[in-house]
Write an enzyme that holds these catalytic residues in place. Structure first.
Site: not given
Ligand code: FES
Length: 127
Positions: A33, A102
Site C-alpha cells: 500500500c 496495517c
C-alpha cells in the site's frame, strides 16, 4: 468497514507526534500500500517512558499505532518487543481481514525503534 472501537481511536488518536529526546526511532513501510509508520521511543532504565507515532497511512494503521504505543508505555523493553499485532487487533476489537497488515506495521516499527536504541547503546551514543 471498521468497528466502533477502531473509529473511536482513529478519530481521537493518542501519542501522535515525536517523542522529545527520543533515543530510539523506527520507520517501516508496507510495500503493497506504500504506507509508512514511524515510532519514536524514550527508554530509561529498560522502561519505555514514552512512545509516539507518525503514520502516513490508513485508519487501521493510525488506530494500530495509537493503540500499540499506548500498550507499551510503562512496559519493559522486552515486554514491548513481545507485543504482537494480534494483541493490538484484540485491543481494537478486530480489524477487517484486508487491514491486518496495517497492524503489523506497528509491531515492526516498535521492533525497529528498540533495535535502534540498542544500536545506540552499543555505540555509546544513546542519550
Ligand atoms: Fe496500508 Fe493500512 S492500507 S497501512
Amino acid at each position: 468497514m471498521y468497528n466502533e472501537k477502531v473509529m473511536e481511536v482513529f478519530k481521537d488518536p493518542k501519542n501522535m507526534g515525536e517523542v522529545e529526546n527520543y533515543n530510539g526511532i523506527g520507520t517501516v513501510g508496507n510495500e503493497v500500500c506504500g504506507d509508512i509508520m514511524q515510532i519514536t521511543l524514550r527508554i530509561e532504565d529498560n522502561i519505555i517512558k514514552d512512545a509516539k507515532f507518525k503514520t502516513f497511512g490508513c485508519a487501521a494503521a493510525v488506530a494500530s499505532s495509537s493503540t500499540a504505543t499506548g500498550m507499551i508505555i510503562g512496559k519493559t523493553v522486552e515486554e514491548a518487543l513481545a507485543l504482537t499485532n494480534k494483541e493490538v487487533i484484540e485491543e481494537l476489537q478486530g480489524l477487517p481481514p484486508q487491514k491486518i497488515h496495517c497492524s503489523v506495521l506497528a509491531e515492526e516499527a516498535i521492533r525497529e525503534a528498540v533495535n535502534d536504541y540498542r544500536r545506540r547503546v552499543a555505540e555509546g551514543t544513546a542519550k
